[in-house]
Design a protein around this motif. Structure first.
Motif, PDB file in Angstrom:
ATOM      1  N   UNK A 194       0.852  -1.192   0.000  1.00 49.98           N
ATOM      2  CA  UNK A 194       0.000   0.000   0.000  1.00 49.98           C
ATOM      3  C   UNK A 194       0.886   1.240   0.000  1.00 49.98           C
ATOM      4  N   UNK A 195       0.505   2.197  -0.812  1.00 53.84           N
ATOM      5  CA  UNK A 195       1.287   3.421  -0.899  1.00 53.84           C
ATOM      6  C   UNK A 195       0.373   4.615  -1.097  1.00 53.84           C
ATOM      7  N   UNK A 196       0.605   5.659  -0.314  1.00 55.88           N
ATOM      8  CA  UNK A 196      -0.076   6.928  -0.484  1.00 55.88           C
ATOM      9  C   UNK A 196       0.981   7.964  -0.834  1.00 55.88           C
ATOM     10  N   UNK A 197       0.787   8.643  -1.945  1.00 60.76           N
ATOM     11  CA  UNK A 197       1.778   9.612  -2.404  1.00 60.76           C
ATOM     12  C   UNK A 197       1.133  10.977  -2.526  1.00 60.76           C
ATOM     13  N   UNK A 198       1.644  11.924  -1.719  1.00 62.83           N
ATOM     14  CA  UNK A 198       1.116  13.285  -1.746  1.00 62.83           C
ATOM     15  C   UNK A 198       1.955  14.156  -2.676  1.00 62.83           C
ATOM     16  N   UNK A 199       1.316  15.193  -3.174  1.00 61.59           N
ATOM     17  CA  UNK A 199       2.011  16.202  -3.960  1.00 61.59           C
ATOM     18  C   UNK A 199       1.248  17.515  -3.863  1.00 61.59           C
ATOM     19  N   UNK A 200       1.901  18.593  -4.281  1.00 60.71           N
ATOM     20  CA  UNK A 200       1.218  19.879  -4.366  1.00 60.71           C
ATOM     21  C   UNK A 200       1.593  20.884  -3.305  1.00 60.71           C
ATOM     22  N   UNK A 201       2.417  20.495  -2.343  1.00 60.65           N
ATOM     23  CA  UNK A 201       2.838  21.445  -1.335  1.00 60.65           C
ATOM     24  C   UNK A 201       3.800  22.481  -1.897  1.00 60.65           C
ATOM     25  N   UNK A 202       4.106  23.474  -1.070  1.00 60.33           N
ATOM     26  CA  UNK A 202       5.041  24.504  -1.501  1.00 60.33           C
ATOM     27  C   UNK A 202       4.944  25.745  -0.650  1.00 60.33           C
ATOM     28  N   UNK A 203       5.543  26.808  -1.155  1.00 61.57           N
ATOM     29  CA  UNK A 203       5.538  28.104  -0.490  1.00 61.57           C
ATOM     30  C   UNK A 203       4.513  29.003  -1.160  1.00 61.57           C
ATOM     31  N   UNK A 204       3.661  29.627  -0.351  1.00 56.38           N
ATOM     32  CA  UNK A 204       2.631  30.511  -0.886  1.00 56.38           C
ATOM     33  C   UNK A 204       2.481  31.710   0.042  1.00 56.38           C
ATOM     34  N   UNK A 205       2.100  32.834  -0.515  1.00 57.15           N
ATOM     35  CA  UNK A 205       1.883  34.030   0.293  1.00 57.15           C
ATOM     36  C   UNK A 205       0.546  33.962   1.015  1.00 57.15           C
ATOM     37  N   UNK A 206       0.420  34.658   2.130  1.00 51.48           N
ATOM     38  CA  UNK A 206      -0.891  34.713   2.808  1.00 51.48           C
ATOM     39  C   UNK A 206      -1.983  35.169   1.854  1.00 51.48           C
ATOM     40  N   UNK A 207      -3.130  34.505   1.953  1.00 58.70           N
ATOM     41  CA  UNK A 207      -4.239  34.790   1.047  1.00 58.70           C
ATOM     42  C   UNK A 207      -4.221  33.963  -0.216  1.00 58.70           C
ATOM     43  N   UNK A 208      -3.143  33.242  -0.454  1.00 61.90           N
ATOM     44  CA  UNK A 208      -3.013  32.433  -1.656  1.00 61.90           C
ATOM     45  C   UNK A 208      -3.687  31.075  -1.535  1.00 61.90           C
ATOM     46  N   UNK A 209      -3.513  30.270  -2.579  1.00 63.11           N
ATOM     47  CA  UNK A 209      -4.155  28.952  -2.653  1.00 63.11           C
ATOM     48  C   UNK A 209      -3.149  27.885  -3.052  1.00 63.11           C
ATOM     49  N   UNK A 212      -3.230   3.710   6.900  1.00 64.53           N
ATOM     50  CA  UNK A 212      -2.066   3.936   6.057  1.00 64.53           C
ATOM     51  C   UNK A 212      -1.806   5.439   5.955  1.00 64.53           C
ATOM     52  N   UNK A 213      -0.511   5.799   5.927  1.00 69.11           N
ATOM     53  CA  UNK A 213      -0.102   7.196   5.880  1.00 69.11           C
ATOM     54  C   UNK A 213       0.792   7.471   4.677  1.00 69.11           C
ATOM     55  N   UNK A 214       0.665   8.668   4.146  1.00 70.09           N
ATOM     56  CA  UNK A 214       1.612   9.138   3.163  1.00 70.09           C
ATOM     57  C   UNK A 214       2.836   9.710   3.858  1.00 70.09           C
ATOM     58  N   UNK A 215       3.796  10.149   3.052  1.00 67.79           N
ATOM     59  CA  UNK A 215       5.064  10.634   3.591  1.00 67.79           C
ATOM     60  C   UNK A 215       4.999  12.098   4.009  1.00 67.79           C
ATOM     61  N   UNK A 216       3.957  12.795   3.591  1.00 70.13           N
ATOM     62  CA  UNK A 216       3.782  14.199   3.962  1.00 70.13           C
ATOM     63  C   UNK A 216       4.310  15.149   2.906  1.00 70.13           C
ATOM     64  N   UNK A 217       3.686  16.313   2.840  1.00 71.32           N
ATOM     65  CA  UNK A 217       4.135  17.368   1.934  1.00 71.32           C
ATOM     66  C   UNK A 217       4.101  18.693   2.689  1.00 71.32           C
ATOM     67  N   UNK A 218       5.170  19.476   2.532  1.00 71.90           N
ATOM     68  CA  UNK A 218       5.310  20.713   3.299  1.00 71.90           C
ATOM     69  C   UNK A 218       4.507  21.835   2.647  1.00 71.90           C
ATOM     70  N   UNK A 219       3.735  22.529   3.476  1.00 71.22           N
ATOM     71  CA  UNK A 219       3.037  23.734   3.057  1.00 71.22           C
ATOM     72  C   UNK A 219       3.543  24.879   3.936  1.00 71.22           C
ATOM     73  N   UNK A 220       4.051  25.911   3.306  1.00 73.96           N
ATOM     74  CA  UNK A 220       4.553  27.070   4.031  1.00 73.96           C
ATOM     75  C   UNK A 220       3.842  28.308   3.520  1.00 73.96           C
ATOM     76  N   UNK A 221       3.213  29.032   4.450  1.00 68.04           N
ATOM     77  CA  UNK A 221       2.489  30.254   4.104  1.00 68.04           C
ATOM     78  C   UNK A 221       3.262  31.421   4.723  1.00 68.04           C
ATOM     79  N   UNK A 222       3.861  32.203   3.873  1.00 67.63           N
ATOM     80  CA  UNK A 222       4.723  33.275   4.365  1.00 67.63           C
ATOM     81  C   UNK A 222       4.901  34.333   3.288  1.00 67.63           C
ATOM     82  N   UNK A 223       5.027  35.572   3.731  1.00 65.29           N
ATOM     83  CA  UNK A 223       5.306  36.661   2.796  1.00 65.29           C
ATOM     84  C   UNK A 223       6.814  36.896   2.689  1.00 65.29           C
TER      85      UNK A 223
END
Length: 116
Positions: A1-16, A105-116
């Motif tokens: 079994x494998x869970x694979x996350x994607x889509x994290x990143x750095x975004x400014x406040x108010x972003x998506x 089951x858990x994925x490995x995680x993806x970092x989300x950072x919200x910062x200006x």
């Protein structure tokens, strides 16, 4: 079994951002799919849940801003995150749970950072 996350990143406040999690090795509709997050120095918290045929649930802190959805055909679950705040900064984890058999089951995680 494998869970694979994607889509994290750095975004400014108010972003998506849109997180994706693709599962392999499980019968996707049989599972409750969750997104959790864990910020530095804090406990892991449940953010959103989707169960096939049973709807969705959200933490109060993200209601009205985040939307969880699933695609059984693609064995995938998504988390659309709008109006992001610095407090949303965390590692986001995809989680699959089936009460029959007590399977988790858990994925490995993806970092989300919200910062200006």
């Amino acid at each position: 079994v494998q869970l694979v996350e994607s889509g994290g990143g750095l975004v400014q406040p108010g972003g998506s951002l849109r997180l994706s999690c693709t599962a392999s090795g499980i019968i996707f509709p049989f599972y409750t799919m969750n997104w959790y997050r864990q910020a530095p120095g804090k406990e892991r918290e449940l953010v959103a849940t989707v169960t096939s045929g049973a709807g969705t649930n959200y933490a109060d802190s993200v209601k009205g801003r985040f939307t969880i959805s699933g695609d059984n055909a693609k064995n995938s679950v998504y988390l659309q995150m709008n109006s992001l705040k610095p407090d949303d900064t965390a590692v986001y984890f995809c989680h699959a749970h089936r009460s029959v058999g007590g399977l988790d089951y858990w994925g490995q995680g993806t970092q989300v950072t919200v910062s200006s």
